[in-house]
Design a protein around this motif. Structure first.
Motif, short mmCIF file in Angstrom:
data_model
loop_
_atom_site.label_atom_id
_atom_site.label_comp_id
_atom_site.label_asym_id
_atom_site.label_seq_id
_atom_site.Cartn_x
_atom_site.Cartn_y
_atom_site.Cartn_z
N ILE A 1 0.84 -1.20 0.00
CA ILE A 1 0.00 0.00 0.00
C ILE A 1 0.87 1.25 0.00
N ILE A 2 1.87 1.26 0.88
CA ILE A 2 2.77 2.42 0.97
C ILE A 2 3.51 2.63 -0.34
N MET A 3 4.06 1.55 -0.90
CA MET A 3 4.90 1.69 -2.09
C MET A 3 4.08 1.99 -3.34
N ARG A 4 2.88 1.45 -3.44
CA ARG A 4 2.03 1.80 -4.59
C ARG A 4 1.67 3.29 -4.55
N ARG B 1 8.47 7.00 -9.43
CA ARG B 1 9.52 6.02 -9.18
C ARG B 1 9.25 5.38 -7.83
N ALA B 2 9.75 4.18 -7.66
CA ALA B 2 9.54 3.48 -6.39
C ALA B 2 10.65 3.83 -5.41
N ARG C 1 10.71 -2.26 -5.93
CA ARG C 1 11.54 -1.20 -6.49
C ARG C 1 12.18 -1.66 -7.80
N ARG C 2 12.67 -2.91 -7.83
CA ARG C 2 13.33 -3.42 -9.03
C ARG C 2 12.35 -3.43 -10.21
N ARG C 3 11.15 -3.93 -9.98
CA ARG C 3 10.16 -4.03 -11.06
C ARG C 3 9.72 -2.66 -11.54
#
Length: 358
Positions: A33-36, A44-45, A345-347
């Motif tokens: 949720i936070i990263m989306r 960017r992530a 982050r990688r994706r």
């Protein structure tokens, strides 16, 4: 009063809970949720915790010679000098203006480390992740998940309100400290003193295997260039990146030397493995210096280093030697979410994570 001998490490000293995997799945969900939210806003992530870096510093870890046998363990078994990368940060999962005061983080990656590695720990590095407080805000991962749900709901919302709340909480925190009470909960919500990260003392908070023993770690400022900044506050008028700008200016003229210290567990009741809200008293279990970390004058926001370290590396307590295996419920719960966050982050960024060799 004599100090008891350190407790010998044994895998059965950990108490694994039946519902740990369910809790870990919940942590992954909240980090998603936070990263989306943040990746959509920033394009960017960023990291799900400690998203904002304030400095990327190159230095060296020098392991002391002639250590007593109980301290010659794992990485610290042999006197040597290792290159390190240091990332200074604050603990939120969104990139907030520096008027919002939060606990400081110090992540250090040690290069050219040899020995049996933790499962899935690629490369030849050892990570140490520390914060500027001796205890964790939750006694276990389930309690931490409850707090994370609150943070996930407020991620990247009402930054102006967060700034006002941070100012109020700083006043409350000062009042508590005046009567000898420190509140990690208030500090994690924005009530931490807005201090200069170069003057802070950092703690591992959670315990780790230390070869034949069990330990917590501490990084203490040693050189005058650092100690003179202990307790100094950041001038928020410098703008949203006031901490970064302050550290960058200071590192142009700073010789930074920290003592890396080890606190061996000597009594499992006084120094529990499973509850990181309990501070291990230094009177019962003193910290002892086993190495120094030195960083000479440099540009702490060099573009190439920022890309190499902040964008292309991940830091995890589970990256390193089996001799420094993370211990306790909180540490066990950090393994999958750290990987989960790095994979997101990688994706999203299309950039694989790298373990450096130089």
């Amino acid at each position: 009063m004599s100090i008891p001998h350190p407790i010998r490490f044994s895998p059965d000293l950990e108490s694994i809970q039946e519902d740990e995997q369910k809790t870990i799945s919940g942590l992954n969900d909240q980090f998603d949720i936070i990263m989306r939210t943040t990746s959509e806003d920033y394009g960017r992530a960023v990291r799900s915790v400690h998203a904002k870096a304030h400095g990327i510093i190159e230095g060296e870890l020098t392991i002391a010679a002639d250590l007593p046998q109980e301290l010659k363990q794992g990485l610290f078994s042999v006197p040597a000098t290792h290159k390190v990368y240091i990332r200074l940060s604050t603990n939120a999962g969104d990139v907030l203006p520096d008027a919002i005061s939060l606990p400081r983080g110090f992540a250090m990656k040690v290069l050219d480390v040899t020995g049996p590695r933790l499962p899935g720990a690629d490369g030849s590095t050892q990570d140490f992740i520390m914060v500027n407080g001796p205890v964790f805000q939750a006694p276990n991962a389930a309690k931490f998940l409850s707090g994370l749900k609150l943070l996930a709901k407020t991620t990247d919302r009402m930054e102006g309100t967060k700034t006002v709340m941070s100012s109020v909480l700083q006043t409350v925190n000062k009042g508590l400290e005046a009567v000898g009470v420190s509140s990690p909960t208030i500090q994690s919500l924005g009530g931490a003193p807005n201090v200069d990260p170069l003057g802070e003392t950092y703690f591992s908070v959670t315990p780790f295997r230390y070869g034949n023993y069990i330990a917590k770690f501490k990084l203490r400022p040693m050189s005058r260039d650092l100690t003179k900044r202990t307790g100094a506050t950041i001038n928020r008028r410098l703008g949203d990146d006031a901490i970064r700008e302050t550290v960058r200016a200071e590192m142009q003229e700073t010789k930074a030397v920290w003592e890396f210290q080890v606190q061996l567990c000597r009594d499992l009741e006084k120094q529990p493995i499973e509850d990181p809200t309990v501070e291990w008293s230094e009177e019962d279990a003193p910290f002892v210096t086993v190495a120094t970390v030195t960083a000479m004058q440099q540009d702490s926001w060099d573009e190439a280093n920022v890309r190499k370290v902040d964008e292309e590396m991940r830091f995890s307590v589970w990256t390193g030697l089996d001799a420094h295996r993370p211990l306790g419920n909180i540490n066990r719960a950090r393994r999958e979410p750290y990987l989960h966050s790095a994979e997101f982050r990688r994706r999203f960024n299309g950039c694989p994570m790298h373990e450096p060799t130089q």
